[in-house]
Design an enzyme around this catalytic site. Structure first.
Site, PDB file in Angstrom:
ATOM      1  N   HIS A 263      11.575  79.862  -8.302  1.00 21.80           N
ATOM      2  CA  HIS A 263      10.504  80.637  -8.925  1.00 21.80           C
ATOM      3  C   HIS A 263       9.985  81.712  -7.991  1.00 21.80           C
ATOM      4  CE1 HIS A 263       6.779  78.957  -6.986  1.00 21.80           C
ATOM      5  NE2 HIS A 263       7.478  77.842  -6.871  1.00 21.80           N
ATOM      6  N   ASP A 275       6.139  78.789  -0.532  1.00 24.38           N
ATOM      7  CA  ASP A 275       6.152  78.345  -1.936  1.00 24.38           C
ATOM      8  C   ASP A 275       5.879  79.514  -2.869  1.00 24.38           C
ATOM      9  OD1 ASP A 275       6.016  76.890  -4.283  1.00 24.38           O
ATOM     10  OD2 ASP A 275       4.025  76.097  -3.888  1.00 24.38           O
ATOM     11  N   GLU A 307       6.013  79.452 -12.693  1.00 17.74           N
ATOM     12  CA  GLU A 307       6.269  78.044 -12.384  1.00 17.74           C
ATOM     13  C   GLU A 307       4.983  77.320 -12.058  1.00 17.74           C
ATOM     14  OE1 GLU A 307       7.106  74.637  -9.558  1.00 17.74           O
ATOM     15  OE2 GLU A 307       5.896  76.459  -9.290  1.00 17.74           O
ATOM     16  N   GLU A 308       4.092  78.002 -11.338  1.00 17.04           N
ATOM     17  CA  GLU A 308       2.901  77.338 -10.835  1.00 17.04           C
ATOM     18  C   GLU A 308       1.957  76.881 -11.948  1.00 17.04           C
ATOM     19  OE1 GLU A 308       2.715  76.347  -7.979  1.00 17.04           O
ATOM     20  OE2 GLU A 308       3.763  77.697  -6.600  1.00 17.04           O
ATOM     21  N   ASP A 336      13.085  75.220  -4.265  1.00 16.74           N
ATOM     22  CA  ASP A 336      11.646  75.456  -4.184  1.00 16.74           C
ATOM     23  C   ASP A 336      11.145  74.931  -2.843  1.00 16.74           C
ATOM     24  OD1 ASP A 336       8.994  75.894  -4.713  1.00 16.74           O
ATOM     25  OD2 ASP A 336       8.927  74.735  -6.560  1.00 16.74           O
TER      26      ASP A 336
END
Length: 500
Positions: A263, A275, A307-308, A336
């Site tokens: 992501h 991240d 994604e988060e 990830d």
């Protein structure tokens, strides 16, 4: 190179690859050597990874938000940068940007018995202003029975975890609630959090706000002590368009695809350079170096958005693909957090031998090849992590696609045994800057990062050459994949899927 801060959308390419048949590439493909793991790995340089990390950090720090949250200039610049980089190889890749619209929280206000409290609007919920007594929901609110004490006109107070907040919100709405407060299950606020489903069969949504774990637990204690608390919640939302970036080799068999992904977005708290800037960059660098080789099977690279907020970019992508297209993906691998400072080399437990939940056929074989690579090719220790669908491979599991991946660790605590295996410090998180402002360039462990990037390159090269390591594709194997996916998507597994 200067990168535009304005997102450029390509016209005429929305949902399918246009694979060119230009003879120029056919000649180039014949002239390129067949991809080999060791040769692809040797082309990877720490300096290139770090240079790209500085670029991503620059995108974040050039904005008032100082992050790469979806819908912000920092994330738009990230998407443009990925697109611009892939565009440099028009004879090797075709690509498209996949847009999708989602509601984002803009602002929120909350008072409890006229006392202000910090709150953040929860994405995917409707905007609105509501007022009513708070009702504590037991058992994390994942079952209809948990809402038996809800009265019409009340606002539910529920903890995060076990199932998507969409389920909690919809069940509360169906029981008569007019609003929801969800409190965190870890330290930190819920800025940028979402309901994690665009819609849900459990019911419609009501306005929702997210508060901290400490504030939520304090409210629960007061209510359980007999106090009546009236909450006034108002939220403002906006619809934002965000983009997945999908690229695929022009060469190779497009009926047999190895799909590599990660992501591209960060949380609101910081620039997200580990991240998942690290995974974003690892994939991009492998994609760049792959252009020096020919492939037998097509290689697809995807950089997912949002994604988060609940794997929404990957979920949208899967929802737009007919099963016949998903069946062409022989293996999907997701990456990830490749550079956690207190790292462990973690491999998803695809065969279920460590944690009991295996993936569709091919997932175990992917795990075994990662293990063989770390042990035999790289001479490195490794450990297993639960195949819980917590990152973007989750929606592919649900669709019965063989999946796998590696990670360096997030907020989990490093064990004494892992410290002996990998170095670092036991008793603290793999990444103490997880979802924090300090997840920047200085947070990266470049030694771990280059090793993880080489592992990505190895898997890319191995399956770009051949899928002989995977089970044969047949109707029986497909039926087994779908059965395994259905098993994994039990209520318990769905809770894990969304990283709730």
């Amino acid at each position: 190179m200067r990168f535009s801060q304005t997102l450029v959308i390509l016209s005429g390419i929305a949902s399918a690859f246009a694979i060119p048949t230009a003879p120029s590439f056919a000649v180039a493909q014949r002239d390129l050597p067949s991809v080999q793991s060791n040769q692809l790995r040797r082309a990877l340089l720490r300096s290139e990874l770090l240079k790209k990390a500085k670029i991503l950090e620059g995108f974040a720090y050039a904005t008032p938000e100082r992050n790469r949250l979806i819908g912000t200039p920092g994330h738009n610049a990230t998407v443009n940068w990925i697109k611009d980089t892939i565009e440099q190889f028009p004879d090797y890749y075709t690509y498209y940007l996949e847009p999708f619209d989602l509601s984002l929280g803009v602002s929120a206000n909350l008072t409890n018995n006229n006392v202000s409290m910090e709150v953040f609007a929860v994405g995917l919920s409707p905007a609105g202003s509501v007022s009513g007594p708070l009702v504590v929901i037991p058992n994390l609110g994942c079952e209809t029975a948990d809402f038996s004490t809800v009265t019409p006109g009340s606002i539910i107070l529920v903890g995060r975890g076990n199932c998507q907040s969409a389920v909690k919100n919809a069940l509360g709405s169906t029981a008569g609630a007019i609003g929801m407060l969800v409190y965190n299950n870890v330290e930190g606020n819920l800025d940028g959090y979402s309901l994690q489903r665009i819609t849900t069969p459990e019911g419609s949504y009501v306005p929702a706000g997210g508060i901290s774990k400490a504030d939520g637990e304090a409210l629960v204690a007061r209510i359980q002590a007999g106090e009546t608390i009236v909450a006034d919640l108002s939220t403002e939302m906006k619809v934002s368009t965000t983009y997945n970036v999908i690229a695929e080799t022009i060469g190779g068999d497009h009926e047999n695809v190895i799909h590599m992904s990660g992501h591209s977005d960060s949380v609101a708290a910081g620039p997200g350079i580990n991240d998942n800037g690290s995974g974003t960059i690892s994939l991009l660098e492998v994609a760049i170096q792959l252009t020096n080789f020919s492939v037998t099977n097509a290689v697809r690279f995807s950089w997912w958005s949002r994604e988060e907020e609940g794997l929404l970019g990957a979920t949208y992508y899967v929802s737009q693909q007919p099963q016949s297209e998903l069946d062409k993906i022989r293996l999907m691998l997701d990456f990830d957090m490749m550079a956690s400072p207190n790292y462990a080399y973690q491999i998803y437990d695809g065969d279920g031998s460590a944690f009991g939940e295996s993936g569709p056929p091919g997932s175990g074989e992917a795990e075994h090849e990662f293990e063989r690579y770390f042990a035999e090719e790289a001479g490195l220790n490794f450990t297993s992590i639960e195949f819980d669908g917590r990152s973007d491979y989750g929606p592919f599991l649900e669709a019965g696609v063989a999946t796998g991946g590696i990670a360096c660790g997030a907020e989990g605590i490093k064990t004494v045994e892992e410290a002996a295996m990998f170095g670092g410090q036991a008793g603290i998180a793999y990444d103490i800057c997880y979802h924090s402002a300090c997840d920047n360039y200085e947070n990266l462990n470049v030694g771990a990062w280059i090793q993880m990037t080489k592992a990505i390159a190895h898997m890319t090269a191995t399956f770009a050459r051949s899928f002989d390591l995977l089970p044969a594709r047949s109707e029986a194997a497909k039926a087994k994949r779908m059965a395994m996916a259905k098993k994994m998507m039990s209520d318990k597994a769905i809770g894990a899927l969304w990283g709730v």
